[in-house]
Enzyme design. Structure first.
Site, PDB file in Angstrom:
ATOM      1  N   GLN A 197       0.826  -1.199   0.000  1.00  0.00           N
ATOM      2  CA  GLN A 197       0.000   0.000   0.000  1.00  0.00           C
ATOM      3  C   GLN A 197       0.867   1.259   0.000  1.00  0.00           C
ATOM      4  O   GLN A 197       1.915   1.313   0.624  1.00  0.00           O
ATOM      5  CB  GLN A 197      -0.919   0.007   1.228  1.00  0.00           C
ATOM      6  CG  GLN A 197      -2.140   0.873   1.042  1.00  0.00           C
ATOM      7  CD  GLN A 197      -3.268   0.476   1.988  1.00  0.00           C
ATOM      8  OE1 GLN A 197      -3.356  -0.667   2.405  1.00  0.00           O
ATOM      9  NE2 GLN A 197      -4.127   1.410   2.312  1.00  0.00           N
ATOM     10  N   SER A 249       3.651  -6.675   2.555  1.00  0.00           N
ATOM     11  CA  SER A 249       2.315  -6.604   3.147  1.00  0.00           C
ATOM     12  C   SER A 249       1.270  -7.164   2.175  1.00  0.00           C
ATOM     13  O   SER A 249       1.311  -8.354   1.860  1.00  0.00           O
ATOM     14  CB  SER A 249       2.013  -5.169   3.581  1.00  0.00           C
ATOM     15  OG  SER A 249       0.824  -5.113   4.351  1.00  0.00           O
ATOM     16  N   LEU A 250       0.350  -6.333   1.655  1.00  0.00           N
ATOM     17  CA  LEU A 250      -0.648  -6.862   0.714  1.00  0.00           C
ATOM     18  C   LEU A 250       0.025  -7.499  -0.499  1.00  0.00           C
ATOM     19  O   LEU A 250      -0.549  -8.389  -1.146  1.00  0.00           O
ATOM     20  CB  LEU A 250      -1.610  -5.771   0.269  1.00  0.00           C
ATOM     21  CG  LEU A 250      -1.178  -4.824  -0.855  1.00  0.00           C
ATOM     22  CD1 LEU A 250      -1.552  -5.343  -2.233  1.00  0.00           C
ATOM     23  CD2 LEU A 250      -1.751  -3.448  -0.662  1.00  0.00           C
ATOM     24  N   ARG A 272      -9.714  -7.898   3.535  1.00  0.00           N
ATOM     25  CA  ARG A 272      -8.582  -7.497   4.381  1.00  0.00           C
ATOM     26  C   ARG A 272      -8.556  -5.986   4.574  1.00  0.00           C
ATOM     27  O   ARG A 272      -8.363  -5.484   5.679  1.00  0.00           O
ATOM     28  CB  ARG A 272      -7.274  -7.985   3.749  1.00  0.00           C
ATOM     29  CG  ARG A 272      -5.998  -7.707   4.544  1.00  0.00           C
ATOM     30  CD  ARG A 272      -4.815  -8.310   3.781  1.00  0.00           C
ATOM     31  NE  ARG A 272      -3.543  -8.162   4.464  1.00  0.00           N
ATOM     32  CZ  ARG A 272      -2.691  -7.149   4.275  1.00  0.00           C
ATOM     33  NH1 ARG A 272      -3.007  -6.176   3.416  1.00  0.00           N
ATOM     34  NH2 ARG A 272      -1.539  -7.102   4.917  1.00  0.00           N
ATOM     35  N   HIS A 323      -0.132  -3.433  10.928  1.00  0.00           N
ATOM     36  CA  HIS A 323       0.980  -4.281  11.384  1.00  0.00           C
ATOM     37  C   HIS A 323       1.400  -3.990  12.826  1.00  0.00           C
ATOM     38  O   HIS A 323       2.585  -3.818  13.122  1.00  0.00           O
ATOM     39  CB  HIS A 323       2.175  -4.154  10.431  1.00  0.00           C
ATOM     40  CG  HIS A 323       1.859  -4.623   9.052  1.00  0.00           C
ATOM     41  ND1 HIS A 323       1.624  -5.940   8.742  1.00  0.00           N
ATOM     42  CD2 HIS A 323       1.707  -3.939   7.890  1.00  0.00           C
ATOM     43  CE1 HIS A 323       1.342  -6.044   7.458  1.00  0.00           C
ATOM     44  NE2 HIS A 323       1.373  -4.850   6.918  1.00  0.00           N
ATOM     45  N   GLN A 355       0.652 -11.987   9.736  1.00  0.00           N
ATOM     46  CA  GLN A 355       1.168 -10.797   9.053  1.00  0.00           C
ATOM     47  C   GLN A 355       0.328  -9.552   9.343  1.00  0.00           C
ATOM     48  O   GLN A 355       0.839  -8.429   9.330  1.00  0.00           O
ATOM     49  CB  GLN A 355       1.199 -11.085   7.543  1.00  0.00           C
ATOM     50  CG  GLN A 355       1.797 -10.015   6.670  1.00  0.00           C
ATOM     51  CD  GLN A 355       0.868  -9.711   5.518  1.00  0.00           C
ATOM     52  OE1 GLN A 355      -0.255  -9.286   5.722  1.00  0.00           O
ATOM     53  NE2 GLN A 355       1.352  -9.926   4.307  1.00  0.00           N
TER      54      GLN A 355
END
Length: 312
Positions: free
Chosen positions: A9, A94-95, A119, A203, A252
């Site tokens: 992101q 991440s994503l 998500r 996170h 995660q």
């Protein structure tokens, strides 16, 4: 050895994917499949904005994935490249880990889009707006960042969210703690702390409600063994077992993105060529982290794809 890597992101921008779709029916098919899976015209939002709507977590996450997978599919379909023959590992920030799994055949495109939509919504809803925050620490290594986070916490949540490279670490937690960390940064030998324009503290332990939602969703999702191993964010180590991948995707959400360690580990395994699909964010981080004779490519346009075809 080569790794295909996928951004997270912050790499979204109005206009993303438009030139590629104009030039390639393969790319258009990817965007259409994602639109159908989500029941929304996400691609129009990617092309035309508004930026405020594209930046919403539930839109940005599937959009970034779709853009990255479109570039990869053009390389594969129109360039005649087989991922399993040209790539030894995949990884994502991440994503981007979902993009990496989709790229490696572990998740279908439509399922990946739906998971990222969920998500994004879950991460947004986990913490009321204004309660949490994130900050980038410039000129901070991981030790300085951890010491600063501990000093600023004062009973609140303040942890390292993203260990990006030796000069950039992102912290996440309660807004009061993040504000204190920014004020204390120079006292800890850190150049400066910058509040990030994000709507939730990703996170960190405050994301536990989103982790619970993803555990439920992934519990009913079939994950296949990827064509090549995934270097996971939470371990900075390769993984291929579907049940372990699912568990790590849940971890995660609240855990640290160990990108610097992942880049180093891939290089130590023998990777000398990193190819970033759909962005130009991770490649500089890899360069700063490895300090090796590493080659990187950022693949966004048809010209980039043609240049990569010559390189591999």
């Amino acid at each position: 050895m080569r790794a295909f890597i996928f951004p997270g992101q912050g790499s979204q921008a109005v206009g993303m994917g438009k030139a590629l779709a104009d030039a390639s029916p393969t790319a258009r098919a990817v965007f259409q499949e994602v639109d159908e899976a989500l029941g929304q015209n996400l691609f129009r939002l990617m092309c035309d904005g508004p930026e405020s709507e594209l930046t919403l977590t539930e839109n940005a996450q599937p959009a970034i994935m779709a853009n990255a997978i479109a570039t990869l599919r053009v390389l594969e379909t129109e360039g005649g490249v087989r991922l399993s023959e040209k790539c030894n590992f995949v990884a994502g920030h991440s994503l981007g880990e979902y993009s990496a799994l989709c790229a490696a055949g572990a998740l279908p495109l439509s399922v990946t889009a739906a998971l990222l939509k969920l998500r994004g919504r879950a991460m947004q809803a986990a913490v009321p707006v204004g309660i949490g925050a994130m900050a980038a620490l410039l000129g901070a290594d991981i030790e300085k960042a951890e010491a600063l986070a501990a000093a600023a916490a004062e009973g609140e949540t303040c942890t390292v969210a993203n260990d990006n490279d030796p000069s950039q670490v992102v912290i996440s937690g309660h807004k009061g703690a993040i504000d204190r960390a920014i004020e204390l940064a120079k006292d800890h030998g850190i150049k400066r702390g910058i509040l990030l324009p994000v709507s939730a503290p990703f996170h960190c332990p405050l994301m536990q409600p989103a982790a619970d939602e993803m555990q439920s969703a992934l519990g009913t999702t079939t994950i296949h063994a990827p064509l090549v191993p995934l270097f996971a964010n939470v371990t900075a180590a390769p993984v291929s077992e579907p049940d372990v991948i699912a568990a790590q995707l849940v971890q995660q959400v609240t855990g640290r993105v160990r990108w610097r360690e992942s880049a180093i580990a891939m290089a130590e395994t023998g990777v000398t060529h990193f190819v970033e699909f759909g962005g130009k964010v991770l490649s500089p981080m890899v360069k700063r982290s490895t300090h090796e004779d590493i080659t990187t490519n950022s693949v966004i346009s048809m010209d980039d794809i043609e240049a990569l075809l010559k390189a591999i």
